[in-house]
Enzyme design. Structure first.
Site, PDB file in Angstrom:
ATOM      1  N   ASP A 154       0.839  -1.186   0.000  1.00  0.00           N
ATOM      2  CA  ASP A 154       0.000   0.000   0.000  1.00  0.00           C
ATOM      3  C   ASP A 154       0.881   1.245   0.000  1.00  0.00           C
ATOM      4  OD1 ASP A 154       0.920   0.099   2.671  1.00  0.00           O
ATOM      5  OD2 ASP A 154      -0.850  -0.942   3.411  1.00  0.00           O
ATOM      6  N   SER A 155       0.439   2.306   0.663  1.00  0.00           N
ATOM      7  CA  SER A 155       1.191   3.559   0.636  1.00  0.00           C
ATOM      8  C   SER A 155       2.570   3.438   1.264  1.00  0.00           C
ATOM      9  CB  SER A 155       0.402   4.657   1.345  1.00  0.00           C
ATOM     10  OG  SER A 155       0.064   4.272   2.670  1.00  0.00           O
ATOM     11  N   LEU A 156       2.719   2.531   2.235  1.00  0.00           N
ATOM     12  CA  LEU A 156       4.024   2.352   2.863  1.00  0.00           C
ATOM     13  C   LEU A 156       5.035   1.790   1.871  1.00  0.00           C
ATOM     14  CD1 LEU A 156       2.842   0.908   6.288  1.00  0.00           C
ATOM     15  CD2 LEU A 156       3.639   3.233   5.810  1.00  0.00           C
ATOM     16  N   TYR A 160       4.877   6.815   0.058  1.00  0.00           N
ATOM     17  CA  TYR A 160       3.983   7.950   0.298  1.00  0.00           C
ATOM     18  C   TYR A 160       4.653   9.025   1.161  1.00  0.00           C
ATOM     19  CZ  TYR A 160      -0.493  10.063   1.989  1.00  0.00           C
ATOM     20  OH  TYR A 160      -1.542  10.889   2.323  1.00  0.00           O
ATOM     21  N   HIS A 340       3.703   8.483   7.695  1.00  0.00           N
ATOM     22  CA  HIS A 340       4.256   7.398   6.899  1.00  0.00           C
ATOM     23  C   HIS A 340       5.774   7.334   7.104  1.00  0.00           C
ATOM     24  CE1 HIS A 340       0.322   7.400   5.034  1.00  0.00           C
ATOM     25  NE2 HIS A 340       0.641   6.307   4.375  1.00  0.00           N
TER      26      HIS A 340
END
Length: 364
Positions: A154-156, A160, A340
């Site tokens: 995902d965003s990690l 991000y 993040h």
């Protein structure tokens, strides 16, 4: 961690972006289109005169002789780094339809690399190849690396806001400070001299998205695609793509926010659904990549135990090449946008992951 950028990422997909005016260019070495003159391991759709793609971190590598190299792009949404002979010489912010020239090079052979920095799943990017100035030439593409890694997350995993100097970010700031190429996946791949894919989609989870958003889709809705904003699109992997390692890091969005009224879960049923979906996803990866690929399932925080349970059950059923890695977040500052990973965190995680991989029976 809620942000306008995440809401944009979870919004309905926009229309395709097509390549604009063509640039004067030398032909690909074998005359068969852009793909013949560049090396890429990313999920791309070959349209002959352009390559189309959506995932973050997609990169293209080429070789050019002469004193200048042009980069042919059409992308209204994403940012790019242009690297020549290993050094970043330009960052292109939403370049649109253009040929960006890097001039003043010494007369000789140069390696050039273009990398998509951020995740823009609502848009389709188009790359029209590298071109040489008059008197120069586009040469045969660089050789593929013998090692290959696929990162799923995902965003990690997308990186991000990892270059941000503040945790408070607008959507614009997230876009400009996201750089997948300095994320833990790309860093790990470079340390292992491996080609890689970063198939990461911000805000999505295995069965539940960030804060329960867009419940009609999950990460698994998009995994098979090359073009994320094209419903029904399927990426047909070339026979040359056979990753020896697949790293799965999904679960933060499933569990990082409390359940909202109206969501169809309790804490227990969400956990059970997550484990069932995770088991099915690992089975899909095993079918796709064969018995020789090592599947590394990453667990952290509230979902680590669920991932570990799924891996233990699969290993007990006879899968010898599935492993669990409990992500060690000791010392991370979470200084990127909306808490993040920062660029420093990504470097620490790449150190830890690379060390962990040294003990795995990976068939490269």
């Amino acid at each position: 961690m809620s942000s306008p950028w995440l809401r944009m990422l979870l919004a309905p997909a926009a229309s395709l972006a097509l390549l604009g005016p063509s640039a004067t260019a030398t032909a690909a070495p074998d005359g068969s289109g852009v793909a013949a003159s560049v090396h890429t391991a990313g999920r791309v759709q070959d349209a002959g005169d352009v390559l189309r793609y959506s995932w973050p971190g997609v990169y293209f590598e080429g070789r050019v002789r002469g004193t200048a190299v042009g980069v042919v792009l059409d992308d209204p949404a994403a940012d790019y780094d242009v690297q020549v002979d290993g050094a970043t010489v330009a960052t292109l912010v939403t370049p649109g339809s253009t040929t960006h020239w890097v001039r003043g090079l010494r007369d000789g052979v140069h390696t050039v690399r273009l990398v998509k920095r951020n995740d823009t799943p609502w848009s389709t990017s188009s790359f029209g190849g590298f071109v040489a100035a008059p008197g120069g030439a586009v040469l045969a593409r660089p050789a593929a690396r013998s090692r290959q890694i696929e990162f799923i997350g995902d965003s990690l995993t997308a990186g991000y806001g990892n270059l941000s100097t503040s945790r408070d970010c607008t959507g614009e700031q997230v876009a400009r400070t996201t750089n997948a190429d300095v994320g833990y996946g790309a860093l790990t791949a470079r340390r292992l001299r491996a080609d890689h894919q970063l198939n990461a989609y911000s805000g999505l989870g295995m069965v539940r998205n960030y804060n329960g958003g867009s419940p009609e889709v999950t990460y698994r809705s998009f995994y098979d695609r090359a073009l994320l904003n094209v419903p029904g699109d399927v990426w047909h992997a070339p026979g040359t793509w056979r990753p020896g390692l697949v790293v799965v890091h999904l679960g933060t969005n499933d569990f990082s926010t409390p359940l909202n009224p109206g969501e169809p879960w309790t804490d227990d049923t969400l956990a059970a659904a997550y484990r069932a979906a995770y088991a099915g996803f690992l089975e899909k990866l095993r079918t796709r990549h064969g018995p020789g690929a090592t599947l590394l399932a990453v667990g952290a925080g509230p979902f680590a135990g669920h991932v570990e349970q799924v891996v233990e059950e699969r290993a007990a059923a006879g899968d010898r090449r599935v492993r669990f890695w409990r992500l060690d977040d000791t010392g991370l500052d979470h200084g990127g946008c909306h808490w993040h990973y920062s660029a420093r965190d990504h470097r620490l995680l790449a150190d830890r992951l690379t060390s962990h991989l040294a003990d795995l029976p990976i068939r490269w």
